[in-house]
Write an enzyme that holds these catalytic residues in place. Structure first.
Site, short mmCIF file in Angstrom:
data_model
loop_
_atom_site.label_atom_id
_atom_site.label_comp_id
_atom_site.label_asym_id
_atom_site.label_seq_id
_atom_site.Cartn_x
_atom_site.Cartn_y
_atom_site.Cartn_z
N HIS A 1 0.40 -1.09 -0.07
CA HIS A 1 0.24 0.36 0.08
C HIS A 1 0.77 1.16 0.22
O HIS A 1 0.57 1.97 0.31
CB HIS A 1 -1.09 0.01 1.33
CG HIS A 1 -1.36 -1.13 1.11
ND1 HIS A 1 -2.85 -1.06 0.50
CD2 HIS A 1 -1.57 -2.96 1.95
CE1 HIS A 1 -3.41 -2.41 1.28
NE2 HIS A 1 -2.62 -3.19 1.90
N SER B 1 17.49 19.30 -15.86
CA SER B 1 16.52 20.04 -15.54
C SER B 1 17.00 21.34 -16.23
O SER B 1 18.37 21.68 -16.65
CB SER B 1 15.72 20.42 -14.61
OG SER B 1 14.81 21.56 -14.47
#
Length: 478
Positions: free
Chosen positions: A152, A282
């Site tokens: 989970h 980036s």
């Protein structure tokens, strides 16, 4: 490059040249000519009046295709197969009367596509085996390295990094097994005639059914196929396309799973894909090391996973013996499915060849969560030394709540173990805390499971397929 026309990025940017070549016009139409040559040769062997001169003419012009001339014919004929027949006939005036003898267009189109799929699957098989080999080495190297398991997306019982990657490896093993089986079992359409009845060939052989069957067997054998589809309409059943595209979809699923998890581990700074010395992460944030290759895998994988829906609809909507509404979309989906699968595997080979594991970060994450996971072990050890289980449970509960509060509310480190070690209730095992908290004791059989899996399933496969592994080794520029 024509910068004023659309270029398909699968061929122009992502897939290898070898895969692009299989789906090129040259490969496709040269294969048509090889099929016409094979048909004529086999018909001659079975008694039709075809001369060696005619065979020789066809054999001499397998690759010299004048595509401009074909385009001229197609403007008026509006039929690609007939345009190629006319163009070939100009080069082979003696063979012209027997080119395509008894055949329908699907003799060259369908059989060529089966050949293209077979050869494309062989390329993917080599890359899959290379990938399996790389992942096996990684699993073996890190089979003992504890990492936090997650269910989970919440911290759970420890596993090992090698075991986690062995799960990815097992998925690719299943993909390989399906692909390898499909290559071996892929049937050829061979010679079936206009509606699949072989009526034209029965006429050519004066009603000799045995020669009709022998012709289709020989043509298939000459083109490297050991099986012929038993029945067809004008086309082979499009379910074959669905079966093949489903395998490619499975590769996309497996690749997307591992690439997604690599991205998650990169977020946690536990593992990173290769990063070039001058690579830019980036345009704005110079410090960034974005997992762009893994992102590209999931992007292409998403496209690849959706493709089987197309041949599913094509199969379901072929009217009677055939309709032509399968043609245009199959020109796209078959080629692009293989180009996408090739690109996904190429990029993944590049990623898995240079994964960077940050073991100290992994250890720090374990240290932050292990205190909560270790409490049951500590409880059992203290009970064995005479402690009261219920009282010890309450001590653990109380300290856990306070330690958790400080972690969340004050941003402090998890001090649960220090608290328990100092508590008189656990004095009997205070000197055993370090041994009881060794992360390696929390991974169960994970290292042995990896060893068994590699020894029993992976290494025997790799030992038997060394040549295919070498064929899958390619350098990727990304």
């Amino acid at each position: 490059m024509d910068t004023n026309s659309y270029c398909n990025p699968l061929g122009d940017r992502y897939a290898d040249a070898a895969m692009s070549r299989i789906w090129s016009p040259q490969y496709k139409h040269s294969t048509w000519r090889r099929l016409w040559l094979t048909l004529a040769r086999c018909e001659k062997e079975l008694g039709l009046e075809i001369t060696e001169e005619q065979i020789g003419e066809l054999a001499a012009h397998l690759d010299d295709i004048d595509f401009d001339r074909v385009a001229e014919y197609e403007k008026s004929l509006r039929h690609d197969v007939m345009s190629h027949i006319r163009t070939l006939a100009e080069l082979c005036p003696h063979a012209a009367p027997i080119i395509h003898l008894g055949a329908t267009s699907c003799f060259v189109t369908d059989n060529t596509e089966l050949i293209q799929m077979r050869e494309a699957m062989k390329l993917l098989r080599g890359k899959l085996l290379k990938l399996i080999s790389q992942l096996a080495d990684f699993c073996d190297r890190y089979k003992d390295l504890p990492v936090l398991g997650f269910t989970h997306l919440q911290p759970a019982q420890l596993t090992t990094l090698g075991k986690r990657f062995a799960l990815y490896l097992q998925d690719f093993l299943f993909d390989f097994q399906r692909l390898d089986r499909e290559i071996a079992e892929l049937p050829f359409r061979s010679v079936k005639g206009t509606t699949g009845t072989q009526a034209s060939f029965l006429e050519l052989f004066d009603g000799d059914h045995a020669k009709c069957r022998e012709l289709e067997r020989r043509v298939a054998e000459e083109m490297g196929f050991r099986r012929v589809v038993a029945l067809s309409g004008q086309t082979y059943t499009r379910k074959i396309d669905y079966f093949v595209l489903s395998i490619l979809s499975g590769i996309g699923q497996s690749a997307s799973k591992i690439a997604t998890d690599i991205r998650l581990m990169a977020h946690m700074k536990e593992l990173e894909e290769p990063f070039g010395a001058k690579q830019v992460g980036s345009s704005a944030m110079a410090y960034k090391r974005n997992p762009m290759r893994s992102e590209r895998i999931t992007s292409l994988g998403r496209y690849l996973m959706t493709l089987p829906l197309n041949p599913a609809f094509t199969t379901a909507t072929q009217w009677f013996e055939r309709t032509l509404d399968d043609s245009a979309n199959r020109r796209i989906v078959l080629a692009e499915g293989f180009l996408a699968a090739d690109a996904v595997l190429s990029i993944l080979l590049n990623v898995t060849s240079g994964l960077q594991v940050w073991e100290k970060v992994i250890a720090r994450h374990i240290k932050a969560e292990l205190p909560f996971m270790a409490t049951e072990n500590l409880l059992m050890a203290a009970v064995k030394k005479g402690g009261d289980r219920q009282e010890l449970h309450e001590v653990i509960r109380s300290h856990s709540m306070e330690s958790s509060r400080k972690v969340k509310a004050e941003g402090l480190d998890n001090d649960l173990l220090e608290r328990l070690k100092k508590d008189p209730a656990f004095a009997s095992i205070a000197d055993e805390f370090d041994s009881l908290l060794d992360p390696h004791t929390f991974v169960g059989r994970a290292p042995r499971q990896v060893e068994n899996f590699l020894d029993e399933e992976i290494r025997p496969l790799l030992d038997a397929r060394r040549a295919d592994i070498a064929a899958g080794a390619k350098e990727l520029n990304v």
